[in-house]
Design a protein around this motif. Sequence first.
Motif, PDB file in Angstrom:
ATOM      1  N   UNK A 191       0.826  -1.202   0.000  1.00 24.46           N
ATOM      2  CA  UNK A 191       0.000   0.000   0.000  1.00 24.46           C
ATOM      3  C   UNK A 191       0.863   1.257   0.000  1.00 24.46           C
ATOM      4  N   UNK A 192       0.312   2.382  -0.464  1.00 27.09           N
ATOM      5  CA  UNK A 192       1.012   3.644  -0.233  1.00 27.09           C
ATOM      6  C   UNK A 192       1.223   3.789   1.280  1.00 27.09           C
ATOM      7  N   UNK A 193       2.411   4.147   1.692  1.00 29.96           N
ATOM      8  CA  UNK A 193       2.701   4.281   3.119  1.00 29.96           C
ATOM      9  C   UNK A 193       3.247   3.027   3.763  1.00 29.96           C
ATOM     10  N   UNK A 194       3.374   1.943   3.013  1.00 25.65           N
ATOM     11  CA  UNK A 194       3.886   0.694   3.585  1.00 25.65           C
ATOM     12  C   UNK A 194       5.389   0.764   3.847  1.00 25.65           C
ATOM     13  N   UNK A 195       6.092   1.647   3.149  1.00 29.99           N
ATOM     14  CA  UNK A 195       7.535   1.768   3.337  1.00 29.99           C
ATOM     15  C   UNK A 195       8.349   1.344   2.129  1.00 29.99           C
ATOM     16  N   UNK A 196       7.719   1.319   0.965  1.00 31.40           N
ATOM     17  CA  UNK A 196       8.416   0.859  -0.236  1.00 31.40           C
ATOM     18  C   UNK A 196       9.626   1.730  -0.569  1.00 31.40           C
TER      19      UNK A 196
ATOM     20  N   UNK B 169      -2.016   6.509   8.229  1.00 30.18           N
ATOM     21  CA  UNK B 169      -1.306   7.376   9.186  1.00 30.18           C
ATOM     22  C   UNK B 169       0.045   7.813   8.611  1.00 30.18           C
ATOM     23  N   UNK B 170       0.762   6.887   8.016  1.00 29.71           N
ATOM     24  CA  UNK B 170       2.068   7.232   7.441  1.00 29.71           C
ATOM     25  C   UNK B 170       1.930   8.194   6.271  1.00 29.71           C
ATOM     26  N   UNK B 171       0.941   7.971   5.420  1.00 30.93           N
ATOM     27  CA  UNK B 171       0.730   8.867   4.282  1.00 30.93           C
ATOM     28  C   UNK B 171       0.366  10.262   4.783  1.00 30.93           C
ATOM     29  N   UNK B 172      -0.495  10.356   5.778  1.00 31.57           N
ATOM     30  CA  UNK B 172      -0.862  11.663   6.341  1.00 31.57           C
ATOM     31  C   UNK B 172       0.374  12.363   6.898  1.00 31.57           C
ATOM     32  N   UNK B 173       1.240  11.615   7.571  1.00 32.21           N
ATOM     33  CA  UNK B 173       2.492  12.195   8.084  1.00 32.21           C
ATOM     34  C   UNK B 173       3.385  12.668   6.938  1.00 32.21           C
ATOM     35  N   UNK B 174       3.477  11.865   5.874  1.00 35.19           N
ATOM     36  CA  UNK B 174       4.283  12.257   4.706  1.00 35.19           C
ATOM     37  C   UNK B 174       3.770  13.550   4.092  1.00 35.19           C
ATOM     38  N   UNK B 175       2.448  13.671   3.980  1.00 32.16           N
ATOM     39  CA  UNK B 175       1.858  14.881   3.395  1.00 32.16           C
ATOM     40  C   UNK B 175       2.178  16.086   4.278  1.00 32.16           C
ATOM     41  N   UNK B 176       2.060  15.931   5.597  1.00 29.10           N
ATOM     42  CA  UNK B 176       2.383  17.032   6.513  1.00 29.10           C
ATOM     43  C   UNK B 176       3.851  17.444   6.394  1.00 29.10           C
ATOM     44  N   UNK B 177       4.725  16.468   6.233  1.00 27.08           N
ATOM     45  CA  UNK B 177       6.163  16.760   6.101  1.00 27.08           C
ATOM     46  C   UNK B 177       6.538  17.153   4.675  1.00 27.08           C
TER      47      UNK B 177
ATOM     48  N   UNK C  13      -1.011  15.920  -4.041  1.00 32.44           N
ATOM     49  CA  UNK C  13      -1.849  15.528  -5.169  1.00 32.44           C
ATOM     50  C   UNK C  13      -1.766  14.031  -5.464  1.00 32.44           C
ATOM     51  N   UNK C  14      -0.573  13.443  -5.318  1.00 34.07           N
ATOM     52  CA  UNK C  14      -0.468  12.034  -5.676  1.00 34.07           C
ATOM     53  C   UNK C  14      -0.461  11.094  -4.477  1.00 34.07           C
ATOM     54  N   UNK C  15      -0.591  11.627  -3.260  1.00 36.21           N
ATOM     55  CA  UNK C  15      -0.681  10.777  -2.070  1.00 36.21           C
ATOM     56  C   UNK C  15      -1.625  11.421  -1.079  1.00 36.21           C
ATOM     57  N   UNK C  16      -2.567  10.641  -0.636  1.00 33.22           N
ATOM     58  CA  UNK C  16      -3.489  11.093   0.393  1.00 33.22           C
ATOM     59  C   UNK C  16      -3.927   9.875   1.180  1.00 33.22           C
TER      60      UNK C  16
END
Length: 192
Positions: free
Chosen positions: A25-30, A128-136, A142-145
């Motif tokens: 998944x997006x945010x899995x750590x790939x 949760x990880x994707x939300x953190x990535x967007x904040x940082x 646009x391409x991750x939410x």
Amino acid sequence: MNDDDPPAPEARTGAPPLAVALVGLPGAGKSTVARALVAELGLRRVCRDEVRAAMFPQCEYSFIEKRAAYRGVLLAIEINALLGASSVIDGMTFSRREDYERLRELAHRQRFSAMALVLECTPALARRRVADDVLRRAHPARDRSPELVDAVAARFDAPPADAVRIDASLPADAMCRRAVDAVRARLSGAPA
């Protein structure tokens, strides 16, 4: 084979190159795992997001742009293999089983190996990880939410039966160590 054909990869290096497909998944750590594989094992990182951005500077994130970028990824993997180099594919989830099957077919035709490395985590952790990535601002919003995680999870095909599974809820260093160990084993010919 005519004189203009390059030698088979195993003729140059002793073993066929490996293409590692990071599945998750997006945010899995790939991307985290991809960086570790590059740093620890010298794999070449081929990122569909970067290929797509280079091909389509005014990207609409359409299905056709994704498909075209994946064709570019496959070409880069093929060329790396012809040069005797192993690769890791980043920037895509491999949520559609047919994407991995296309890689596997290419590997068979060009005589290199393909490996699916599944980074397993719950959709809640991925959101949760994707939300953190967007904040940082680690990824463009646009391409991750967080909503993208649910959309991808809903269409995720079962990974290949021979995929190596890594617990992506582990701390990043432990997850990366397991991934590096699995790929190192595969490169050396040992079971992962």
